[in-house]
Design an enzyme around this catalytic site. Structure first.
Site, PDB file in Angstrom:
ATOM      1  N   ASN A 136       0.236  -1.288   0.065  1.00 31.01           N
ATOM      2  CA  ASN A 136      -0.530  -0.074   0.005  1.00 31.01           C
ATOM      3  C   ASN A 136       0.681   0.985   0.023  1.00 31.01           C
ATOM      4  O   ASN A 136      -0.182   2.234  -0.587  1.00 31.01           O
ATOM      5  CB  ASN A 136      -1.231  -0.039   1.221  1.00 31.01           C
ATOM      6  CG  ASN A 136      -1.692   1.461   1.253  1.00 31.01           C
ATOM      7  OD1 ASN A 136      -2.472   1.896   0.706  1.00 31.01           O
ATOM      8  ND2 ASN A 136      -1.245   1.941   2.271  1.00 31.01           N
ATOM      9  N   ARG A 142      -8.467   5.676   2.121  1.00 34.37           N
ATOM     10  CA  ARG A 142      -7.376   4.776   0.980  1.00 34.37           C
ATOM     11  C   ARG A 142      -6.296   5.349  -0.098  1.00 34.37           C
ATOM     12  O   ARG A 142      -5.353   4.305  -0.644  1.00 34.37           O
ATOM     13  CB  ARG A 142      -8.823   3.774  -0.407  1.00 34.37           C
ATOM     14  CG  ARG A 142      -9.525   2.615   0.519  1.00 34.37           C
ATOM     15  CD  ARG A 142     -10.798   2.156  -0.619  1.00 34.37           C
ATOM     16  NE  ARG A 142     -11.189   1.091  -0.262  1.00 34.37           N
ATOM     17  CZ  ARG A 142     -12.575   0.833   0.046  1.00 34.37           C
ATOM     18  NH1 ARG A 142     -13.259   1.226   0.173  1.00 34.37           N
ATOM     19  NH2 ARG A 142     -12.079  -0.293   0.762  1.00 34.37           N
ATOM     20  N   ASP A 184       1.293   7.175   0.306  1.00 34.89           N
ATOM     21  CA  ASP A 184       0.655   6.790  -0.856  1.00 34.89           C
ATOM     22  C   ASP A 184       0.597   6.038  -2.087  1.00 34.89           C
ATOM     23  O   ASP A 184       0.841   6.827  -2.916  1.00 34.89           O
ATOM     24  CB  ASP A 184      -0.472   6.914   0.278  1.00 34.89           C
ATOM     25  CG  ASP A 184      -1.716   5.723  -0.001  1.00 34.89           C
ATOM     26  OD1 ASP A 184      -1.629   4.588   0.763  1.00 34.89           O
ATOM     27  OD2 ASP A 184      -2.637   5.930  -0.537  1.00 34.89           O
ATOM     28  N   ARG A 228       0.771 -13.129   2.794  1.00 35.49           N
ATOM     29  CA  ARG A 228      -1.003 -12.008   3.971  1.00 35.49           C
ATOM     30  C   ARG A 228      -0.624 -10.034   3.291  1.00 35.49           C
ATOM     31  O   ARG A 228       0.600 -10.180   3.079  1.00 35.49           O
ATOM     32  CB  ARG A 228      -0.617 -12.115   5.645  1.00 35.49           C
ATOM     33  CG  ARG A 228      -0.736 -11.279   6.237  1.00 35.49           C
ATOM     34  CD  ARG A 228       0.523  -9.900   6.956  1.00 35.49           C
ATOM     35  NE  ARG A 228      -0.656  -9.194   7.837  1.00 35.49           N
ATOM     36  CZ  ARG A 228      -0.397  -7.756   8.026  1.00 35.49           C
ATOM     37  NH1 ARG A 228       0.126  -7.742   7.235  1.00 35.49           N
ATOM     38  NH2 ARG A 228      -0.281  -8.063   9.301  1.00 35.49           N
ATOM     39  N   ASP A 252      -1.261  -6.552   4.257  1.00 38.69           N
ATOM     40  CA  ASP A 252      -1.096  -5.547   4.388  1.00 38.69           C
ATOM     41  C   ASP A 252      -1.926  -4.498   4.167  1.00 38.69           C
ATOM     42  O   ASP A 252      -1.946  -4.597   2.829  1.00 38.69           O
ATOM     43  CB  ASP A 252       0.667  -5.229   4.737  1.00 38.69           C
ATOM     44  CG  ASP A 252       1.038  -4.132   5.441  1.00 38.69           C
ATOM     45  OD1 ASP A 252       0.912  -4.458   7.090  1.00 38.69           O
ATOM     46  OD2 ASP A 252       1.480  -3.208   5.568  1.00 38.69           O
ATOM     47  N   GLU A 310      -5.514  -8.295   5.182  1.00 36.14           N
ATOM     48  CA  GLU A 310      -5.316  -7.874   6.038  1.00 36.14           C
ATOM     49  C   GLU A 310      -6.257  -7.443   6.114  1.00 36.14           C
ATOM     50  O   GLU A 310      -6.366  -5.701   5.205  1.00 36.14           O
ATOM     51  CB  GLU A 310      -4.161  -6.852   7.111  1.00 36.14           C
ATOM     52  CG  GLU A 310      -4.174  -6.935   8.260  1.00 36.14           C
ATOM     53  CD  GLU A 310      -4.072  -5.446   8.693  1.00 36.14           C
ATOM     54  OE1 GLU A 310      -3.599  -5.051  10.139  1.00 36.14           O
ATOM     55  OE2 GLU A 310      -3.575  -5.024   7.604  1.00 36.14           O
ATOM     56  N   ASN A 318      -2.236 -11.730  17.560  1.00 35.71           N
ATOM     57  CA  ASN A 318      -1.285 -11.131  16.011  1.00 35.71           C
ATOM     58  C   ASN A 318      -0.570 -10.009  16.692  1.00 35.71           C
ATOM     59  O   ASN A 318      -0.244  -9.366  18.182  1.00 35.71           O
ATOM     60  CB  ASN A 318      -1.839 -11.169  14.810  1.00 35.71           C
ATOM     61  CG  ASN A 318      -2.152  -9.016  14.819  1.00 35.71           C
ATOM     62  OD1 ASN A 318      -2.166  -7.838  15.530  1.00 35.71           O
ATOM     63  ND2 ASN A 318      -2.912  -8.647  13.476  1.00 35.71           N
ATOM     64  N   ARG A 358      -4.490 -19.281  12.368  1.00 37.40           N
ATOM     65  CA  ARG A 358      -2.295 -18.704  12.700  1.00 37.40           C
ATOM     66  C   ARG A 358      -2.456 -18.369  14.253  1.00 37.40           C
ATOM     67  O   ARG A 358      -2.965 -17.956  15.209  1.00 37.40           O
ATOM     68  CB  ARG A 358      -2.893 -17.658  12.093  1.00 37.40           C
ATOM     69  CG  ARG A 358      -1.160 -16.499  11.865  1.00 37.40           C
ATOM     70  CD  ARG A 358      -1.400 -15.736  11.249  1.00 37.40           C
ATOM     71  NE  ARG A 358      -1.859 -14.586  11.825  1.00 37.40           N
ATOM     72  CZ  ARG A 358      -2.223 -13.223  10.916  1.00 37.40           C
ATOM     73  NH1 ARG A 358      -1.733 -13.306  10.039  1.00 37.40           N
ATOM     74  NH2 ARG A 358      -3.087 -12.238  12.086  1.00 37.40           N
TER      75      ARG A 358
HETATM   76  C1  ARE Z   1       5.165   3.518  13.387  1.00 33.75           C
HETATM   77  C2  ARE Z   1       4.882   4.229  14.004  1.00 33.75           C
HETATM   78  C3  ARE Z   1       3.763   5.685  13.888  1.00 33.75           C
HETATM   79  C4  ARE Z   1       4.486   6.780  12.688  1.00 33.75           C
HETATM   80  C5  ARE Z   1       4.553   5.568  11.696  1.00 33.75           C
HETATM   81  C6  ARE Z   1       5.767   6.805  10.754  1.00 33.75           C
HETATM   82  O1  ARE Z   1       4.088   3.768  15.260  1.00 33.75           O
HETATM   83  O2  ARE Z   1       3.378   6.324  15.009  1.00 33.75           O
HETATM   84  O3  ARE Z   1       3.665   7.966  12.032  1.00 33.75           O
HETATM   85  O4  ARE Z   1       5.766   5.059  11.673  1.00 33.75           O
HETATM   86  O5  ARE Z   1       6.798   7.162  11.025  1.00 33.75           O
HETATM   87  C7  ARE Z   1       2.812  -1.221  11.555  1.00 33.75           C
HETATM   88  C8  ARE Z   1       2.484  -0.500  13.221  1.00 33.75           C
HETATM   89  C9  ARE Z   1       2.716   1.095  12.927  1.00 33.75           C
HETATM   90  C10 ARE Z   1       3.972   1.717  12.372  1.00 33.75           C
HETATM   91  C11 ARE Z   1       4.043   1.014  10.916  1.00 33.75           C
HETATM   92  C12 ARE Z   1       5.513   1.743  10.429  1.00 33.75           C
HETATM   93  O6  ARE Z   1       1.739  -0.814  13.749  1.00 33.75           O
HETATM   94  O7  ARE Z   1       2.763   1.497  14.756  1.00 33.75           O
HETATM   95  O8  ARE Z   1       3.780   3.425  12.201  1.00 33.75           O
HETATM   96  O9  ARE Z   1       4.484  -0.393  10.810  1.00 33.75           O
HETATM   97  O10 ARE Z   1       6.180   1.598  10.479  1.00 33.75           O
HETATM   98  C13 ARE Z   1      -4.830   0.594  11.218  1.00 33.75           C
HETATM   99  C14 ARE Z   1      -4.499  -0.284  10.039  1.00 33.75           C
HETATM  100  C15 ARE Z   1      -3.738  -1.761   9.761  1.00 33.75           C
HETATM  101  C16 ARE Z   1      -2.234  -1.195  10.588  1.00 33.75           C
HETATM  102  C17 ARE Z   1      -2.505  -1.237  11.584  1.00 33.75           C
HETATM  103  C18 ARE Z   1      -1.888  -0.741  12.154  1.00 33.75           C
HETATM  104  O11 ARE Z   1      -6.003  -0.355   8.416  1.00 33.75           O
HETATM  105  O12 ARE Z   1      -4.265  -2.173   8.435  1.00 33.75           O
HETATM  106  O13 ARE Z   1      -3.182   0.412  11.257  1.00 33.75           O
HETATM  107  N1  ARE Z   1      -2.334  -2.797  10.157  1.00 33.75           N
HETATM  108  C19 ARE Z   1      -0.554  -3.490   9.437  1.00 33.75           C
HETATM  109  C20 ARE Z   1       0.233  -4.415  10.351  1.00 33.75           C
HETATM  110  C21 ARE Z   1       1.113  -3.541  10.401  1.00 33.75           C
HETATM  111  C22 ARE Z   1       1.760  -1.675  10.466  1.00 33.75           C
HETATM  112  C23 ARE Z   1       1.329  -1.002   9.287  1.00 33.75           C
HETATM  113  C24 ARE Z   1      -0.363  -1.365   8.567  1.00 33.75           C
HETATM  114  C25 ARE Z   1       1.838  -0.750   8.446  1.00 33.75           C
HETATM  115  O14 ARE Z   1       0.008  -5.417  11.118  1.00 33.75           O
HETATM  116  O15 ARE Z   1       2.034  -3.298  11.771  1.00 33.75           O
HETATM  117  O16 ARE Z   1       1.959  -1.123  11.468  1.00 33.75           O
HETATM  118  O17 ARE Z   1       2.054  -1.253   7.131  1.00 33.75           O
HETATM  119  C26 ARE Z   1      -8.435   1.567  14.199  1.00 33.75           C
HETATM  120  C27 ARE Z   1      -9.308   0.835  12.869  1.00 33.75           C
HETATM  121  C28 ARE Z   1      -8.032   0.017  11.856  1.00 33.75           C
HETATM  122  C29 ARE Z   1      -7.023   0.428  12.548  1.00 33.75           C
HETATM  123  C30 ARE Z   1      -5.861   0.481  14.127  1.00 33.75           C
HETATM  124  C31 ARE Z   1      -5.453   1.161  14.182  1.00 33.75           C
HETATM  125  O18 ARE Z   1      -9.122  -0.445  14.811  1.00 33.75           O
HETATM  126  O19 ARE Z   1     -10.739   0.054  12.773  1.00 33.75           O
HETATM  127  O20 ARE Z   1      -8.401   0.092  10.355  1.00 33.75           O
HETATM  128  O21 ARE Z   1      -5.467  -0.355  11.653  1.00 33.75           O
HETATM  129  O22 ARE Z   1      -7.550   1.741  14.379  1.00 33.75           O
HETATM  130  O23 ARE Z   1      -4.698   3.113  14.030  1.00 33.75           O
HETATM  131 CA    CA Z   2      -3.837   3.648  -0.518  1.00 34.66          CA
END
Ligand code: ARE
Ligand code: CA
Length: 483
Positions: A100, A149, A158, A186, A188, A224, A287, A326
């Site tokens: 993404n 999105r 993005d 998987r 992301d 995800e 997870n 998982r």
């Molecule tokens: C880190 C820092 C941030 C900083 C960023 C950029 O924590 O403060 O702004 O870096 O410098 C992972 C970590 C993040 C990390 C990111 C990049 O968890 O903390 O940011 O890596 O290094 C949403 C998404 C969902 C996502 C979660 C985390 O919808 O897809 O946020 N999960 C996946 C992975 C993560 C990963 C990412 C995506 C990014 O599994 O490991 O992030 O690649 C509600 C909403 C959800 C939302 C959730 C949390 O529940 O419904 O949609 O999830 O709140 O905001």
């Molecule tokens: Ca996007």
């Protein structure tokens, strides 16, 4: 993308979070293959940022710099060798694909030596330039679909997935992995991508490598999407693109085993609870995000920090027919020792990831938790394989926190989650007459049970005993003795 691509008879995958490729290859051969695991979800294998503040957090791997297979887990050569050795051990590799976005800040070189400059949106290793990204906006309103999105998730640049060039670069990356022998992905942050864009990318994918898979086999994909109901984007928008993560499952199972509601209610968990259809859901107790408060985590999520409830919850998940399962395999961060949610994997002084080492009982050392090696969890993987396709039958509950059920005539489990109150009852097991070993308290060795033995009489009834005082109380399982 729904077919799981497991070697037949295998049903469970484990996320070996941040493990090195060399360690995963060894684990496939020495443990996962022999224990009947279907596969491993591996951390993102592509080139990523090196973050020094905080120092080398686990999440730097979610900030891509290029699609070169040079990461904190190892080199391209090591990755390719792992895939071969795991496939030879009957264990599949599923790659965590971050497509993404790219990085959120900084400039310099990534883990593979490629130059990047986040502010200019230039990533020489792909290459991407500013033309390949969406508008420079932040996601701050999850009720605005366009923003979710087309804008930046926590600042991450993005990608414009509507562009043919970007789609092709991503498909080239995934096809490179397919050619090396991976079994699926998987994917992301799918909530942040339009289903139509994802579909366009998947349609560019090659069939899996015929060295290990039948001609024309599609990759198994689990997307995800965090959807707990009530949001403007729902998980069901993605179910035609493979399985989708079902986050309501971890919340409910966590609540039940924390005794926020009674275990007897869990019988019908699944579709009846407004969750995805069973054949579309990917389920887990925790997870890598929600175990540490990221990604919709909260105080209900159970983790290795509560081993007693956690073992029961994972055993329940593996015994119950709902979804594709998982298991999480974590590294330690210890908040009481001043360590935070960003702590990276156990590392040597030069920042390279520590090799996973084992004690003489086969449990992991040096900050690797290895929940998948806990005897109660590892045995339940076999249980799920044996139970596959069999209906949930012979349900018992005592009206509170003692439950039991069979999977057809192949396997039977009983769980006692009462604070005070032993389970000591004759229960119908669905099993044929005979003597069985409880596979959680022990196993069958040279024709003898090393743990509890259970006798099933000619009516299929057995006396089941689980004390709530045993520490931790042992959930009780039977399985047909292996010849
Ligand atoms: C880190 C820092 C941030 C900083 C960023 C950029 O924590 O403060 O702004 O870096 O410098 C992972 C970590 C993040 C990390 C990111 C990049 O968890 O903390 O940011 O890596 O290094 C949403 C998404 C969902 C996502 C979660 C985390 O919808 O897809 O946020 N999960 C996946 C992975 C993560 C990963 C990412 C995506 C990014 O599994 O490991 O992030 O690649 C509600 C909403 C959800 C939302 C959730 C949390 O529940 O419904 O949609 O999830 O709140 O905001
Ligand atoms: Ca996007």
């Amino acid at each position: 993308y729904h077919d799981d691509t497991c070697v037949s008879g295998r049903t469970v995958i484990v996320h070996l979070f941040d493990w090195k490729w060399t360690d995963i290859a060894a684990e496939c051969e020495r443990f996962l293959g022999p224990k009947g695991f279907c596969g491993v979800q591996v951390s993102p294998p592509n080139e990523h940022l090196v973050i020094t503040s905080p120092h080398r957090p686990w999440y730097e791997r979610y900030q891509p710099v290029s699609y070169k297979l040079e990461s904190r887990s190892g080199t391209r050569g090591q990755f390719a060798d792992m895939v071969k050795r795991c496939n030879a051990a009957q264990v599949r590799i599923y790659v965590d694909a971050v497509i993404n976005h790219m990085s959120a800040s900084g400039h310099g070189v990534g883990t593979g030596g490629s130059a990047y400059n986040t502010m200019n949106m230039s990533y020489a290793g792909v290459p991407y330039s500013a033309l390949d990204f969406n508008y420079n906006c932040e996601i701050n309103n999850y009720n605005d679909i366009n923003q979710v999105r087309n804008c930046k998730l926590v600042g991450l640049q993005d990608l414009a997935l509507s562009k043919r060039y970007v789609r092709e670069k991503i498909a080239d990356y995934l096809n490179d992995l397919i050619s090396l022998g991976v079994a699926g992905f998987r994917v992301d942050a799918c909530k942040h991508m339009w289903p139509g864009d994802i579909e366009a990318i998947y349609s560019l994918l090659q069939p899996l490598n015929i060295t290990w898979f039948g001609p024309g086999t599609k990759p198994f994909v689990f997307n995800e999407v965090i959807d707990k109901g009530g949001g403007v984007i729902s998980a069901s928008e993605y179910t035609h693109l493979g399985r989708v993560t079902e986050f309501r499952f971890c919340d409910e199972v966590g609540k039940a085993f924390r005794r926020q509601f009674m275990l007897k209610n869990l019988r019908t968990i699944g579709e009846a609870w407004a969750m995805l259809p069973s054949d579309k859901a990917l389920v887990f107790v925790d997870n890598h995000d929600n175990q540490r408060g990221h990604g919709g985590g909260g105080s209900t999520i159970l983790t290795f920090h509560n081993p007693r409830e956690y073992k029961m919850a994972v055993a329940f998940m593996l015994a119950h027919p709902y979804g594709f399962t998982r298991i999480m395999s974590s590294h330690v961060w210890n908040i009481s020792h001043g360590q935070q949610d960003w702590m990276g994997p156990p590392s040597y002084d030069n920042d390279t990831t520590k090799t996973v080492t084992l004690d003489n009982e086969g449990q992991c050392l040096d900050g690797w938790v290895c929940e998948h090696r806990w005897p109660a969890i590892a045995s339940m993987v076999k249980f799920r394989n044996v139970a596959d396709g069999q209906p949930l039958e012979n349900w018992f509950d005592n009206g509170f926190d003692q439950i039991a059920f069979s999977r057809g005539r192949n396997a039977f489990i009983a769980i006692n989650n009462e604070v005070v109150g032993d389970l000591h009852r004759e229960l119908p097991t669905g099993m044929a007459t005979g003597s069985y070993c409880d596979v959680i308290s022990g196993e069958l060795v040279n024709g003898e049970c090393t743990g509890q033995a259970v006798h099933v009489d000619q009516d299929g009834v057995a006396l089941i005993t689980i004390s709530s005082l045993s520490n931790p109380p042992i959930p009780m399982t039977e399985e047909k003795p292996k010849k």
